[in-house]
Design a protein around this motif. Structure first.
Motif, short mmCIF file in Angstrom:
data_model
loop_
_atom_site.label_atom_id
_atom_site.label_comp_id
_atom_site.label_asym_id
_atom_site.label_seq_id
_atom_site.Cartn_x
_atom_site.Cartn_y
_atom_site.Cartn_z
N GLU A 21 0.84 -1.21 0.00
CA GLU A 21 0.00 0.00 0.00
C GLU A 21 0.87 1.26 0.00
N LYS A 22 1.92 1.23 0.77
CA LYS A 22 2.84 2.38 0.81
C LYS A 22 3.48 2.63 -0.55
N GLN A 23 3.73 1.54 -1.29
CA GLN A 23 4.33 1.64 -2.62
C GLN A 23 3.30 1.98 -3.70
N GLY A 24 2.03 2.03 -3.33
CA GLY A 24 0.98 2.37 -4.28
C GLY A 24 0.50 1.21 -5.12
N LEU A 25 0.85 -0.02 -4.72
CA LEU A 25 0.44 -1.20 -5.48
C LEU A 25 -1.01 -1.59 -5.18
N SER A 27 -4.65 -0.37 -2.63
CA SER A 27 -5.24 0.71 -1.85
C SER A 27 -6.34 0.16 -0.97
N SER A 28 -6.71 0.97 0.01
CA SER A 28 -7.76 0.58 0.95
C SER A 28 -8.72 1.74 1.11
N TYR A 35 -10.53 1.66 10.61
CA TYR A 35 -10.03 0.43 10.04
C TYR A 35 -9.93 0.55 8.52
N LYS A 36 -8.92 -0.09 7.96
CA LYS A 36 -8.78 -0.13 6.51
C LYS A 36 -9.56 -1.33 5.98
N ASN A 37 -10.31 -1.09 4.95
CA ASN A 37 -11.07 -2.16 4.30
C ASN A 37 -10.54 -2.35 2.89
N ALA A 41 -11.22 -7.21 -5.20
CA ALA A 41 -10.29 -6.91 -6.29
C ALA A 41 -8.88 -6.74 -5.75
N THR A 42 -8.75 -6.24 -4.51
CA THR A 42 -7.43 -6.10 -3.90
C THR A 42 -6.80 -7.47 -3.68
#
Length: 122
Positions: A21-25, A27-28, A35-37, A41-42
């Motif tokens: 996620e930090k690298q942009g590959l 997302s949430s 909380y991140k969902n 598709a992720t």
């Protein structure tokens, strides 16, 4: 799905998912409780990243492909080109390693070995 559920579904660690996620590959979506969902598709994207890495693609290479995948614009000729380029790089590495192996096999052993520390030629 929450990060733990995604980690379990894809068999990667939470830290790996955070890194992706930090690298942009990936997302949430942050919910009201913080909380991140993640979407199904992720999960598919993470599985693709794992497969591509297993096939020798770097995260940089994968990152260049992902936007095209999400847009549905990853045409067969483009995929063939990525694969052909990777195979050419692998062939070059194999050639380099074979040359290195040949050099190592031809080194004199014993007192004449150039790798000995007590050899005056070093």
């Amino acid at each position: 799905m929450l990060i733990g559920q995604l980690a379990q579904a894809t068999q990667v660690t939470r830290d790996t998912l955070r890194f992706y996620e930090k690298q942009g590959l990936i997302s949430s979506i942050k919910s009201a409780n913080g909380y991140k969902n993640y979407t199904p598709a992720t999960r598919d994207t993470v599985n693709f990243i794992k497969l591509a890495q297993d096939l020798g693609f770097s995260l940089r290479e994968i990152a260049s492909i992902l936007p095209m995948m999400s847009e549905g614009a990853l045409a067969t000729p483009l995929v063939e080109s990525f694969i052909a380029d990777k195979m050419q790089l692998i062939d070059q590495r194999i050639n380099t390693l074979q040359q290195l192996r040949t050099r190592l096999a031809s080194l004199p052993l014993g007192n004449n070995c150039p790798l000995r520390r007590d050899c005056g030629d070093l």
